[in-house]
Design a protein around this motif. Sequence first.
Motif, PDB file in Angstrom:
ATOM      1  N   SER A  23     -22.967 -28.069  -9.275  1.00 53.63           N
ATOM      2  CA  SER A  23     -22.738 -26.777  -9.940  1.00 53.63           C
ATOM      3  C   SER A  23     -21.412 -26.773 -10.699  1.00 53.63           C
ATOM      4  O   SER A  23     -21.324 -26.274 -11.820  1.00 53.63           O
ATOM      5  N   GLN A  24     -20.384 -27.344 -10.094  1.00 49.99           N
ATOM      6  CA  GLN A  24     -19.081 -27.419 -10.765  1.00 49.99           C
ATOM      7  C   GLN A  24     -19.149 -28.334 -11.984  1.00 49.99           C
ATOM      8  O   GLN A  24     -18.553 -28.040 -13.022  1.00 49.99           O
ATOM      9  N   ASP A  74       2.868 -35.762 -19.101  1.00 53.38           N
ATOM     10  CA  ASP A  74       2.805 -36.129 -20.509  1.00 53.38           C
ATOM     11  C   ASP A  74       1.550 -35.518 -21.134  1.00 53.38           C
ATOM     12  O   ASP A  74       0.792 -34.815 -20.479  1.00 53.38           O
ATOM     13  N   HIS A  75       1.341 -35.793 -22.411  1.00 57.90           N
ATOM     14  CA  HIS A  75       0.207 -35.220 -23.131  1.00 57.90           C
ATOM     15  C   HIS A  75      -1.127 -35.637 -22.516  1.00 57.90           C
ATOM     16  O   HIS A  75      -2.034 -34.817 -22.354  1.00 57.90           O
ATOM     17  N   ALA A  76      -1.258 -36.894 -22.125  1.00 59.40           N
ATOM     18  CA  ALA A  76      -2.510 -37.373 -21.533  1.00 59.40           C
ATOM     19  C   ALA A  76      -2.809 -36.653 -20.218  1.00 59.40           C
ATOM     20  O   ALA A  76      -3.959 -36.308 -19.936  1.00 59.40           O
ATOM     21  N   GLY A  77      -1.790 -36.423 -19.428  1.00 59.69           N
ATOM     22  CA  GLY A  77      -1.974 -35.686 -18.171  1.00 59.69           C
ATOM     23  C   GLY A  77      -2.402 -34.253 -18.425  1.00 59.69           C
ATOM     24  O   GLY A  77      -3.279 -33.717 -17.745  1.00 59.69           O
ATOM     25  N   GLY A  85     -11.372 -29.030 -16.376  1.00 55.31           N
ATOM     26  CA  GLY A  85     -11.597 -27.597 -16.229  1.00 55.31           C
ATOM     27  C   GLY A  85     -10.479 -26.889 -15.499  1.00 55.31           C
ATOM     28  O   GLY A  85     -10.637 -25.746 -15.066  1.00 55.31           O
ATOM     29  N   GLU A  86      -9.350 -27.548 -15.354  1.00 54.74           N
ATOM     30  CA  GLU A  86      -8.208 -26.956 -14.675  1.00 54.74           C
ATOM     31  C   GLU A  86      -7.273 -26.331 -15.711  1.00 54.74           C
ATOM     32  O   GLU A  86      -7.312 -26.676 -16.888  1.00 54.74           O
ATOM     33  N   PRO A  88      -3.961 -26.510 -17.229  1.00 50.52           N
ATOM     34  CA  PRO A  88      -2.841 -27.461 -17.223  1.00 50.52           C
ATOM     35  C   PRO A  88      -1.485 -26.790 -17.133  1.00 50.52           C
ATOM     36  O   PRO A  88      -0.503 -27.416 -16.741  1.00 50.52           O
ATOM     37  N   LYS A  89      -1.425 -25.505 -17.466  1.00 51.04           N
ATOM     38  CA  LYS A  89      -0.145 -24.790 -17.398  1.00 51.04           C
ATOM     39  C   LYS A  89       0.297 -24.573 -15.959  1.00 51.04           C
ATOM     40  O   LYS A  89       1.450 -24.248 -15.702  1.00 51.04           O
ATOM     41  N   GLN A  90      -0.621 -24.765 -15.007  1.00 51.05           N
ATOM     42  CA  GLN A  90      -0.280 -24.638 -13.589  1.00 51.05           C
ATOM     43  C   GLN A  90       0.448 -25.874 -13.065  1.00 51.05           C
ATOM     44  O   GLN A  90       1.021 -25.847 -11.986  1.00 51.05           O
ATOM     45  N   CYS A  91       0.393 -26.963 -13.815  1.00 44.64           N
ATOM     46  CA  CYS A  91       1.077 -28.201 -13.434  1.00 44.64           C
ATOM     47  C   CYS A  91       2.378 -28.281 -14.230  1.00 44.64           C
ATOM     48  O   CYS A  91       2.360 -28.558 -15.427  1.00 44.64           O
ATOM     49  N   GLU A  92       3.478 -28.010 -13.583  1.00 43.23           N
ATOM     50  CA  GLU A  92       4.769 -27.950 -14.262  1.00 43.23           C
ATOM     51  C   GLU A  92       5.113 -29.242 -15.016  1.00 43.23           C
ATOM     52  O   GLU A  92       5.494 -29.183 -16.184  1.00 43.23           O
TER      53      GLU A  92
END
Length: 116
Positions: A23-24, A74-77, A85-86, A88-92
């Motif tokens: 489902s995810q 970095d940009h790739a991360g 689907g996460e 990315p702003k939550q990962c400092e």
Amino acid sequence: MKNQLTAHQLSVLRMVADGRTHSQIATALYVTPKGATATVNRVLAKLGAANAPHAVFLACQAGILDGRPRRHGDHAGYEAHRKRGEDPKQCEPCRLGERAHKQAMKKRSERNREAA
């Protein structure tokens, strides 16, 4: 492995390796759960796997999945978070890395305009 995995199948395999449910996976790919299940089943068949954990194991053995930690900072991360689907702003580290990437791209663009 008889047939090579398509890019779509490889992305599904990575989601399976991340522990996502069908489902995810369906939600991330904008397909129905049945469509996601069908793709997972095609991946299992191509790898000759009995189940999803076996597919991940075989893919790691074959070098399809490398098992290394995901990139961060970095940009790739940043893009990897988006593709999973996460937010990315939550990962400092990734948020700061993306900001640095955008600044570098802006400087590069300015240099190219000056050179032209």
